[in-house]
Design an enzyme around this catalytic site. Structure first.
Site, PDB file in Angstrom:
ATOM      1  N   PHE A  57      -1.062   2.947  -5.420  1.00  5.23           N
ATOM      2  CA  PHE A  57      -0.886   4.346  -5.842  1.00  5.23           C
ATOM      3  C   PHE A  57      -2.192   4.987  -6.296  1.00  5.23           C
ATOM      4  CE2 PHE A  57       3.305   2.416  -6.609  1.00  5.23           C
ATOM      5  CZ  PHE A  57       4.091   3.278  -5.866  1.00  5.23           C
ATOM      6  N   CYS A  93      -4.255  10.053   3.163  1.00  2.00           N
ATOM      7  CA  CYS A  93      -2.871   9.690   2.857  1.00  2.00           C
ATOM      8  C   CYS A  93      -1.856  10.800   3.071  1.00  2.00           C
ATOM      9  CB  CYS A  93      -2.786   9.225   1.415  1.00  2.00           C
ATOM     10  SG  CYS A  93      -3.964   7.935   1.063  1.00  2.00           S
ATOM     11  N   LYS A 103       6.741   4.852  -2.409  1.00  2.00           N
ATOM     12  CA  LYS A 103       5.402   5.331  -2.058  1.00  2.00           C
ATOM     13  C   LYS A 103       5.465   6.627  -1.240  1.00  2.00           C
ATOM     14  CE  LYS A 103       1.119   5.567  -1.151  1.00  2.00           C
ATOM     15  NZ  LYS A 103      -0.117   5.347  -1.786  1.00  2.00           N
TER      16      LYS A 103
END
Ligand code: UGA
Length: 479
Positions: A159, A273, A215
């Protein structure tokens, strides 16, 4: 514990280094020899040219060949390893799905090595990089195919935000571990002993699929916040007189239920991401027969944001980019990194070249070397028009307009550089709302066009404001 980290990019390198700092013996493996040589050199510059993370180099230098070993061959070290972290890049395909080719190749290689072990120590293969829901189960299948015994799989998503990997690893908000058995959860508890029962860190144990899903939902919710502010907050402030973006932000986020993170309006969120993860989640939702309208809109707003200021420069400021010189300030996707993956600057360069600029005078405090990899004139002769500059002032020299793309702290004092380098009238396009004293610049004759605010000028411009300047975007809808 003896652990192996497979893949030494932005996820694997900081993770491996921090694990070695916690006293584990870490073998960090990568097929890229140049990368491994750079890490093994212990040389700051060589390491930072691969991965630039504040605070990382001293850890590598301290642990190198003590607790931390870099190698392109793990066949000798797999014996006795308790945890193997999979930290491989999983690029997006055109349809948004995740390309697991590197991952699958590495998993097969490791499964072969594990099957040939002499001693069958319990080993857990852990997915650390972001992979679609079901990938831990897929990994389990690969292990079974190779006849690997006494092995489990887990999901333990990363994370960390770039630029804060070291700080974030030492003090994460949460550690999420998804595994099937108490034995495997126990192995990871031992590995993360520093975090378990910590007063502030939430140590969450769950199933592999839940961990994988956490996630994706986390990252797409963060991007939803950003697109809310960019697509709604900024639009309202740009379309009405007298809406002050900063006050709007403070007023809305004063509600303790609403995050302040994400309210910094910008020229779109970049990085490796967000874009990839949201496209993957859209794909995952649709492949299981669901709609993904909300996420499609979030994605579209974010992409639109990366170039819309150049269109506004035309229809609000009357600026014609053809044959002009534009200073591009900031190349990295955010401050404190040299990473340019999915950076707004990449789209800015394409848009400026398409509008016929004669030169782009580019400057970034960290990403200059990285930029030359993205803009190779052999790929596109127009990249010849990019001039790599040594400072903000150098970039501003002789330019007709500037575009502030990355939120580097040093750009907050850009006004002084602008005054020293270019005479008004001159167009400042601020993709980050970074200039605190923009009103003084406008009073001195500079034109100011910010994200989340109206065009400001005391000069006569050939501007016109179409009634509905915003095109409908639907890049993903209907896929
Ligand atoms: C992001 C998430 O923040 C991490 O929690 C996650 O672990 C990570 O992705 C990942 O999946 O590996 P990162 O990509 O490093 O981290 O960067 P962020 O700090 O989240 O910024 C992403 C982009 O959003 C940057 O371009 C940033 O400038 C932009 N941003 C951020 C805004 O435009 N507005 C904001 O208010 C905040």
């Amino acid at each position: 514990m003896k652990i192996v980290v497979v893949g030494t990019g932005y996820v694997g390198l900081p993770h491996g280094a921090i694990c070695s700092e916690y006293g584990h013996t870490v073998y960090a493996y990568d097929i890229n020899q140049e990368r491994i040589d750079a890490y093994n050199s212990g040389d700051r510059q060589q390491i930072e040219q691969q991965i630039n993370e504040p605070g990382l180099v001293p850890i590598i230098q301290e642990q190198l060949n003590r607790n931390l070993f870099f190698t392109t061959d793990i066949s000798d070290v797999i014996e006795g390893t308790e945890v193997i972290f999979m930290c491989l890049n999983t690029p997006p395909r055109r349809d948004g799905s995740t390309d697991l080719t590197y991952y699958t190749n590495a998993a097969n290689h490791i499964a072969e090595l594990l099957a040939a072990r002499k001693e069958q120590t319990r080993v857990v293969l852990v997915n650390k990089s972001t992979v679609p829901v079901g990938t831990a189960r897929y990994l389990e299948g690969i292990l079974k195919q190779h006849g690997v015994e006494n092995a489990g799989v887990a999901s333990n998503p990363e994370f960390l935000a770039q630029g804060k990997a070291v700080e974030g690893s030492r003090s994460p908000d949460r550690v999420v571990v998804g595994a099937d058995t108490e034995e495997d959860l126990g192995i990871l508890r031992k590995l993360y002993a520093a975090y378990v029962n910590h007063v502030r860190i939430r140590y969450i144990e769950t199933t592999p699929e839940t961990a994988e899903c956490i996630k994706y939902l986390g990252n797409t919710l963060l991007l939803t916040y950003i697109s809310f502010w960019n697509g709604i907050g900024a639009r309202m402030a740009e379309s009405h007189d007298n809406i002050r973006m900063e006050d709007l932000k403070v007023g809305v986020t004063a509600d303790s239920r609403i995050s302040t993170w994400g309210s910094y309006v910008s020229n779109g969120a970049g990085g490796s991401c967000f874009g990839k993860d949201i496209q993957s989640l859209i794909y995952q939702l649709k492949s299981s027969g669901n709609q993904a309208h909300l996420l499609e809109a979030v994605f579209d707003i974010n992409e639109y944001q990366k170039t819309y200021l150049f269109d506004r420069a035309g229809y609000e400021a009357g600026f014609n980019f053809n044959n002009k010189s534009v200073a591009l300030l900031g190349l990295a996707f955010k401050k404190r990194t040299n990473d340019m993956r999915d950076s707004a600057s990449l789209k800015a360069v394409q848009a400026l070249l398409a509008k016929g600029v004669k030169e782009i005078r580019a400057y970034d405090p960290l990403a200059m070397h990285e930029a030359t990899r993205y803009f190779d004139p052999e790929d596109n002769h127009l990249y010849d028009r990019i001039v790599y500059c040594e400072s903000e002032r150098d970039a501003l020299q002789g330019s007709d307009a500037c575009y502030l793309s990355t939120d580097w702290e040093e750009f907050r004092t850009l006004s002084a550089d602008i005054r020293a380098s270019v005479d008004a009238p001159y167009l400042i396009i601020d993709g980050r709302r970074m200039l605190p004293d923009y009103m003084a610049l406008v009073q001195d004759g500079y034109d100011y066009l910010p994200v989340g605010g109206q065009f400001l000028s005391i000069n006569e411009t050939k501007a016109y404001k179409p009634k509905n300047p915003l095109p409908k975007t639907s890049s993903l809808i209907g896929r």
